[in-house]
Design a protein around this motif. Structure first.
Motif, PDB file in Angstrom:
ATOM      1  N   GLU A  81       0.924  -1.141  -0.157  1.00 25.06           N
ATOM      2  CA  GLU A  81      -0.184  -0.083  -0.065  1.00 25.06           C
ATOM      3  C   GLU A  81       0.754   1.146  -0.068  1.00 25.06           C
ATOM      4  O   GLU A  81       1.917   1.403   0.755  1.00 25.06           O
ATOM      5  CB  GLU A  81      -0.833   0.051   1.384  1.00 25.06           C
ATOM      6  CG  GLU A  81      -1.797   1.121   1.147  1.00 25.06           C
ATOM      7  CD  GLU A  81      -3.009   1.173   2.266  1.00 25.06           C
ATOM      8  OE1 GLU A  81      -3.047   0.064   3.042  1.00 25.06           O
ATOM      9  OE2 GLU A  81      -3.768   2.273   2.302  1.00 25.06           O
ATOM     10  N   SER A 112      -1.347  -0.684  -4.090  1.00 27.03           N
ATOM     11  CA  SER A 112      -2.783  -0.295  -3.401  1.00 27.03           C
ATOM     12  C   SER A 112      -2.571   1.341  -3.188  1.00 27.03           C
ATOM     13  O   SER A 112      -1.707   1.840  -2.679  1.00 27.03           O
ATOM     14  CB  SER A 112      -3.376  -0.835  -2.309  1.00 27.03           C
ATOM     15  OG  SER A 112      -3.429  -2.137  -2.650  1.00 27.03           O
ATOM     16  N   ASN A 114      -4.328   4.873  -1.924  1.00 28.43           N
ATOM     17  CA  ASN A 114      -5.787   5.358  -1.462  1.00 28.43           C
ATOM     18  C   ASN A 114      -6.257   6.762  -2.481  1.00 28.43           C
ATOM     19  O   ASN A 114      -5.412   7.726  -2.792  1.00 28.43           O
ATOM     20  CB  ASN A 114      -5.483   6.050  -0.202  1.00 28.43           C
ATOM     21  CG  ASN A 114      -5.079   5.036   0.758  1.00 28.43           C
ATOM     22  OD1 ASN A 114      -5.928   4.176   1.341  1.00 28.43           O
ATOM     23  ND2 ASN A 114      -3.651   4.709   1.309  1.00 28.43           N
ATOM     24  N   GLU A 164      -7.898   2.016  -3.712  1.00 26.58           N
ATOM     25  CA  GLU A 164      -8.829   1.854  -2.203  1.00 26.58           C
ATOM     26  C   GLU A 164      -9.768   3.105  -1.989  1.00 26.58           C
ATOM     27  O   GLU A 164      -9.384   4.073  -2.145  1.00 26.58           O
ATOM     28  CB  GLU A 164      -7.820   1.665  -1.050  1.00 26.58           C
ATOM     29  CG  GLU A 164      -7.024   0.568  -0.960  1.00 26.58           C
ATOM     30  CD  GLU A 164      -6.052   0.302   0.207  1.00 26.58           C
ATOM     31  OE1 GLU A 164      -6.218   1.123   1.171  1.00 26.58           O
ATOM     32  OE2 GLU A 164      -5.434  -0.823   0.084  1.00 26.58           O
ATOM     33  N   ASP A 186     -11.881   0.174   1.510  1.00 28.48           N
ATOM     34  CA  ASP A 186     -11.187   0.368   2.707  1.00 28.48           C
ATOM     35  C   ASP A 186     -11.909   0.729   4.140  1.00 28.48           C
ATOM     36  O   ASP A 186     -13.143   0.797   4.108  1.00 28.48           O
ATOM     37  CB  ASP A 186     -10.291   1.810   2.510  1.00 28.48           C
ATOM     38  CG  ASP A 186      -8.972   1.457   3.297  1.00 28.48           C
ATOM     39  OD1 ASP A 186      -8.668   0.825   4.084  1.00 28.48           O
ATOM     40  OD2 ASP A 186      -8.341   2.683   2.983  1.00 28.48           O
TER      41      ASP A 186
END
Ligand code: C2E
Ligand code: CA
Ligand code: CA
Ligand code: CA
Length: 254
Positions: free
Chosen positions: A37, A90, A92, A124, A154
């Motif tokens: 991430e 991943s 955000n 996410e 998420d």
């Protein structure tokens, strides 16, 4: 004050002070790396390392979030290209960005620039992204999927009306919020909730990820409940690209 902060933020952005940190996601059964991430950090000239909670909300308010995210993402793509072993990333995406219908094209152009395969990119989002305008969100999600990207929900369990959202968008993955994981070994209710969420994810064909795994006992319980992937300090803290490179044992070109 606000103008001053906005100026601080935009000049920091121009100076390249926002960088990606990488946190491993690990297969709970084999221990193998599933991906990382990307978490933004502000390398501040005097304050040191500043965490997202101190700059993400403000950059959302001031409309700088899109540019910040693109800067961090492009550096992350560049790192993957340098490492020569593109694993799944991943990223955000904030609710503000998830209203912008040009988001999928912009991400895909950025990935193309760095030859990062879109099939290895996971987006996410939290449920707050879906509350305001579900129709736009559905349109954006459909475009992301069409371009080959994966979609992850998420902080699952902390939002509002989760189940409706699971039905409304084509998710591939469900991340169980760390508040449940951290209490699952001492609170029977938390454990039951995690068990139910893992079951729900599996029956919908989604990958389930346990967030905030700090102890072996938590990893054991998640695995026992059928959760596939773990993320947390037990496996590694968010790290800069130098540490990621060392972790992967990749030799740097001289
Ligand atoms: P998140 O997406 O839920 O990310 C997970 C957070 O949990 C990260 O905090 C991570 O450092 C932390 N964490 C991971 N493992 C553990 C653990 O075992 N124990 C504990 N106590 N914490 C753990 P971080 O990096 O401070 O980020 C906070 C939030 O800021 C993220 O929550 C995400 O919502 C947001 N964020 C971070 N980077 C970006 C970005 O580039 N763009 C956007 N839009 N939001 C971002
Ligand atoms: Ca996240
Ligand atoms: Ca999360
Ligand atoms: Ca969060």
């Amino acid at each position: 004050m606000t103008r001053r902060r906005r100026l601080d933020l935009s000049s920091a952005l121009a100076r390249g002070e926002f960088v990606p940190y990488f946190q491993p996601l690990v297969d709970l059964r084999t221990g193998q790396l599933r991906g990382c991430e990307v978490l933004a950090r502000w390398v501040h000239p005097t304050k040191g390392l500043v965490l997202p909670d101190d700059f993400i909300p403000f950059s959302e308010e001031t409309g700088l979030i899109g540019a910040l995210c693109e800067s961090v993402l492009s550096q992350a793509f560049k790192t993957c290209a340098e490492l020569g072993a593109p694993f799944t990333l991943s990223v955000n995406i904030s609710p503000i960005q998830f209203r912008d219908c040009s988001l999928p094209e912009r991400i895909s152009r950025l990935a193309e620039e760095h030859q990062f395969p879109l099939g290895q990119l996971k987006i996410e989002i939290t449920e707050s992204a879906l509350l305001e305008n579900l129709v736009d969100a559905q349109c954006i999600a459909a475009k992301l999927k069409l371009l080959g990207m994966k979609l992850s929900l998420d902080d699952f369990g902390t939002g509002y009306s989760s189940l409706a959202h699971l039905q409304a968008l084509p998710f591939d993955e469900l991340k169980i919020d760390k508040s449940f994981v951290s209490s699952m070994c001492c609170r029977r209710e938390s454990m039951k909730i995690v068990a139910a969420v893992v079951g729900l994810g599996r029956s919908l064909g989604l990958t389930t990820v346990g967030e905030g795994v700090e102890e072996v006992a938590q990893a054991d319980m998640l695995r026992h409940l059928g959760c596939e992937v773990g993320q947390g300090w037990l496996y590694g803290r968010p790290m800069p690209k130098e540490a990621l490179t060392a972790m992967l044992g990749v030799e740097r070109p001289a």
